[in-house]
Design a protein around this motif. Structure first.
Motif, PDB file in Angstrom:
ATOM      1  N   GLU A 177      24.459   8.746 -43.490  1.00  0.00           N
ATOM      2  CA  GLU A 177      25.338   9.644 -44.290  1.00  0.00           C
ATOM      3  C   GLU A 177      26.289  10.109 -43.300  1.00  0.00           C
ATOM      4  O   GLU A 177      27.513  10.374 -43.759  1.00  0.00           O
ATOM      5  N   ALA A 178      26.119   9.975 -42.101  1.00  0.00           N
ATOM      6  CA  ALA A 178      27.089  10.559 -41.098  1.00  0.00           C
ATOM      7  C   ALA A 178      28.318   9.550 -40.822  1.00  0.00           C
ATOM      8  O   ALA A 178      29.389   9.977 -40.322  1.00  0.00           O
ATOM      9  N   ASP A 179      28.068   8.342 -41.500  1.00  0.00           N
ATOM     10  CA  ASP A 179      29.301   7.564 -41.278  1.00  0.00           C
ATOM     11  C   ASP A 179      30.611   7.815 -41.807  1.00  0.00           C
ATOM     12  O   ASP A 179      30.377   8.181 -43.238  1.00  0.00           O
ATOM     13  N   THR A 180      31.513   7.907 -41.256  1.00  0.00           N
ATOM     14  CA  THR A 180      32.734   7.984 -41.836  1.00  0.00           C
ATOM     15  C   THR A 180      33.361   6.888 -42.646  1.00  0.00           C
ATOM     16  O   THR A 180      32.853   5.720 -42.177  1.00  0.00           O
ATOM     17  N   LEU A 181      34.299   7.081 -43.367  1.00  0.00           N
ATOM     18  CA  LEU A 181      35.018   5.999 -43.740  1.00  0.00           C
ATOM     19  C   LEU A 181      35.692   4.837 -42.937  1.00  0.00           C
ATOM     20  O   LEU A 181      35.429   3.814 -43.095  1.00  0.00           O
ATOM     21  N   LYS A 182      36.078   5.258 -41.547  1.00  0.00           N
ATOM     22  CA  LYS A 182      36.272   4.587 -40.564  1.00  0.00           C
ATOM     23  C   LYS A 182      35.118   3.675 -40.129  1.00  0.00           C
ATOM     24  O   LYS A 182      35.397   2.555 -39.883  1.00  0.00           O
ATOM     25  N   ASP A 183      33.957   4.348 -39.994  1.00  0.00           N
ATOM     26  CA  ASP A 183      32.850   3.548 -39.435  1.00  0.00           C
ATOM     27  C   ASP A 183      32.521   2.425 -40.742  1.00  0.00           C
ATOM     28  O   ASP A 183      32.156   1.464 -40.302  1.00  0.00           O
ATOM     29  N   LEU A 184      32.580   2.727 -42.072  1.00  0.00           N
ATOM     30  CA  LEU A 184      32.093   2.017 -42.887  1.00  0.00           C
ATOM     31  C   LEU A 184      33.223   0.958 -42.985  1.00  0.00           C
ATOM     32  O   LEU A 184      32.760  -0.339 -43.084  1.00  0.00           O
TER      33      LEU A 184
END
Lengths: 614, 78
Positions: free
Chosen positions: A187-194
């Motif tokens: 859930e903590a993944d930001t769009l950047k991480d994805l």
């Protein structure tokens, strides 16, 4: 809250132009519950899917969306539908995520975002044939393992390409009813991480070989050229309006002949009296006067749907963006505005894809200035009666006049938008961020279906609106007495009240009368004129055009055309404006400003034409 | 430099985003702009070379110079 349901519900999700709608049509046979307007899918559509073994599911076609934020109204519709936040609609049990295989590297992170809905999900890589042609190879097994969702490759437009997907759905449906979702990403993944994760996945699953220029790139060298591009766009639009005139003649004569014959047969069978007059002068004349324009409507839509399906429409938005920027809008508004050439209603609804609320309102307010198909019957009738079909260079003069009327509508729309953005709807942050899809040949069946649907909407309007209107008009122009011409009739009395308002702009009593029922639909003006003159037995010519040519002056005819460039009267348009803007403020404003413009334009046209001695 | 400064026929790599408008950054990312991706300028409009279209991982994206100024790039090859 869980809503009871019998069949599993599956939603089609994906970016705009990824082929969702053609996949939807292929899986459901195109039978959808919500009317499919050309252009963007603004409402979601529901259809039924039957697998080879007879299992059934309900399929939802949602507006195109990239992520899960919902920047515009139609994106929010898609996301709410997936989350089950739309009243009276259960959340879907599973998601078919449709992706154009060609752009897998660009959009793979959208799949990871979609996993966060927590629903079972299958990724469908559509248009695999085109990806292969562009030198893109995808290792499905590696992709499945890395993404953690099943992947099915598909060519939606071919039945062999669909069979594979249907087999998968067959096995998938029983799993759906168990209600087990996928494990969401962290859930903590930001769009950047994805995005980072998605790029890592595609680096192992996708092999892109160096390849020659794609077809799309070759075509775009011309179509998106800064100078050639706008010229090509103008030529396409010009050709469209020329074709509407040049190709439709023989078909229209055929339709006129049919109505003439039917009218003649009915006339010879029935005894003279009110019933014969009602059927021949009222119904056949009124409805026939509008149905005769089917060929033109079909040709117009043949072009609009082709531009849409081929991928050209987004390019047109790109090309007109500079112009739109000058008036404070962006190129995206072009798509709703072009849809409005068919009818302002889908255009006003399509404005939902515009992110800025002020831009959306501006687009809605100027949409009625686009020449909708209901105005064509009026233009066709008056132009054919008053403008000679001579050639001007290589062009048909009638086509030129029609083109001029359309351009006048566009020019006034641009001016109106400019003024609105400087005054009432100042501000807003208009941006352009638009994917230009690869060119593709339209799916013939979908194309024909779209064309058929549009023609049927036109015909059913003739049944629902024009038929009753014709009967009412026939009654009003015949009773209580016709002995002293129109003055003695109900219509004449109503017209007399309004006539002083319209007399200064050159409108005759007949024209004023025809405008009243035209509130129901603009083309009713034509059927009303037909009935008004048909009841008058003194009229020698049986063709309405001939009657008008004898009765109206050229200045009057031109004023009537100028009025219809603005033509504020259309109750359905005002009603949909109220719905889309949540109140009466904007529809009332639209009616008032269009009425004033129509009045001034018709008046100016009349007096200029008169002083020129026409 | 930023994407709006990109001239014709140069390929560049995206290094990051710079904008106060968080919503714009999200939209750019959602449509496919990401750190490390290569962009190539493809088409420009007639007036003020605006809007522009760029090739991004095989997709063609149209945007205005104003939006493009939010994307930081470095030129890969002259």
């Amino acid at each position: 809250m869980k809503v009871t349901k019998t069949k599993p519900r599956v939603a089609l999700l994906g970016a705009p132009n990824c082929g969702k709608t053609s996949l939807f049509n292929a899986l459901t046979g195109g039978r959808a519950k919500v009317a499919n307007y050309p252009g963007v899918t603004v409402e979601y559509r529901k259809g039924e899917l039957t697998t080879p073994e007879g299992k059934q599911a309900e399929l939802l076609d949602l507006p195109g969306v990239y992520g899960d934020c919902g920047h515009s109204m139609d994106e929010r519709v898609a996301i709410s539908a997936i989350r089950g936040e739309i009243d009276g609609e259960a959340a879907p049990d599973g998601i078919i995520f449709v992706m154009d295989a060609v752009s897998i590297n660009t959009h793979l992170h959208n799949v990871l975002q979609a996993k966060n809905y927590g629903l079972p999900i299958v990724l469908v890589l559509n248009m695999m044939d085109m990806a292969a042609r562009d030198g893109i190879e995808i290792d499905i097994a590696v992709l499945e393992a890395a993404l953690g969702v099943p992947v099915v490759s598909c060519v939606a437009v071919r039945s062999a390409g669909r069979a594979h997907l249907l087999d998968y759905i067959e096995r998938w449906l029983p799993v759906l009813s168990e209600g087990k979702g996928v494990t969401p990403e962290h859930e903590a993944d930001t769009l950047k991480d994805l995005q980072k994760k998605a790029r890592e996945i595609s680096s192992i699953a996708v092999v892109k070989s160096a390849h020659a220029q794609t077809h799309t790139e070759t075509i775009d060298k011309f179509v998106l050229h800064p100078v050639l591009g706008p010229i090509i766009l103008m030529l396409i639009l010009f050709l469209m309006f020329q074709a509407v005139y040049s190709w439709s003649g023989p078909m229209m004569e055929g339709i006129e002949w049919v109505f003439g014959t039917v009218s003649g047969v009915v006339g010879s069978v029935l005894p003279d009296g009110w019933l014969k007059s009602l059927i021949t002068d009222g119904i056949i004349t009124g409805v026939g006067a509008v149905l005769v324009f089917i060929p033109q409507i079909v040709i117009l839509f043949a072009f609009i749907l082709l531009l849409e399906a081929s991928g050209y429409m987004a390019r047109a938005a790109f090309l007109v963006d500079t112009l739109m920027a000058k008036i404070g809008l962006n190129g995206r508004a072009f798509i709703p505005l072009l849809s409005s050439f068919a009818c302002a209603i889908p255009g006003i609804m399509a404005a939902r894809s515009i992110e800025s609320e002020r831009d959306r309102l501006t687009t809605i307010l100027i949409a009625p200035l686009m020449t909708c198909s209901a105005r064509w019957p009026v233009y066709f009738l008056v132009i054919a009666a008053f403008i000679p079909a001579s050639k001007v260079g290589m062009f048909n003069l009638q086509g030129l006049v029609a083109f001029g009327l359309v351009v006048a509508g566009v020019v006034f729309a641009l001016i109106a938008a400019f003024v609105l953005k400087k005054t009432l709807l100042k501000g807003g942050n208009s941006t352009l961020l638009l994917e230009l899809p690869s060119y593709k040949a339209p799916v013939f069946r979908d194309y024909l279906r779209g064309l058929w649907d549009r023609a049927m909407i036109f015909v059913s309007r003739a049944g629902r609106i024009i038929l009753p209107a014709s009967i009412v008009v026939w009654f009003l122009v015949r009773y209580p007495t016709r002995e002293n011409g129109l003055e003695g009739t109900f219509a004449g009395m109503m017209g007399k009240v309004l006539e002083p308002i319209f007399a200064p702009i050159g409108f005759t009593l007949e024209m004023v009368i025809s405008l009243i029922p035209a509130m129901a639909a603009r083309e009713v003006a034509v059927s009303s004129l037909a009935t008004i003159y048909a009841v008058d037995e003194a009229a020698a010519d049986s063709q309405l055009g001939g009657v008008l040519a004898a009765d109206w002056s050229l200045a009057t005819a031109l004023a009537f055309l100028a009025w219809f460039v603005f033509a504020p009267q259309c109750l359905s348009t005002l009603a949909v404006m109220r719905k889309e803007t949540h109140g009466w403020k904007w529809p009332i404003f639209a009616f008032a400003y269009l009425f004033i413009l129509a009045y001034l334009a018709a008046g100016a046209t009349y007096w200029i034409a008169k002083s020129a001695g026409l | 430099m930023t994407l709006n400064e990109l001239n014709r026929k140069l390929t560049a790599r995206i290094t990051g985003f710079q904008t106060q408008d968080h919503d714009l950054e999200t939209r750019l990312r959602e449509i496919g702009f990401a750190e490390g991706d290569q962009v190539e300028l493809m088409h420009v409009g007639l007036f003020g070379r605006n809007p522009m279209s760029v090739k991004l991982n095989g997709a063609l994206i149209a945007l205005r110079r104003n939006e493009a100024s939010a994307v930081k790039i470095e030129v890969v090859q002259p």
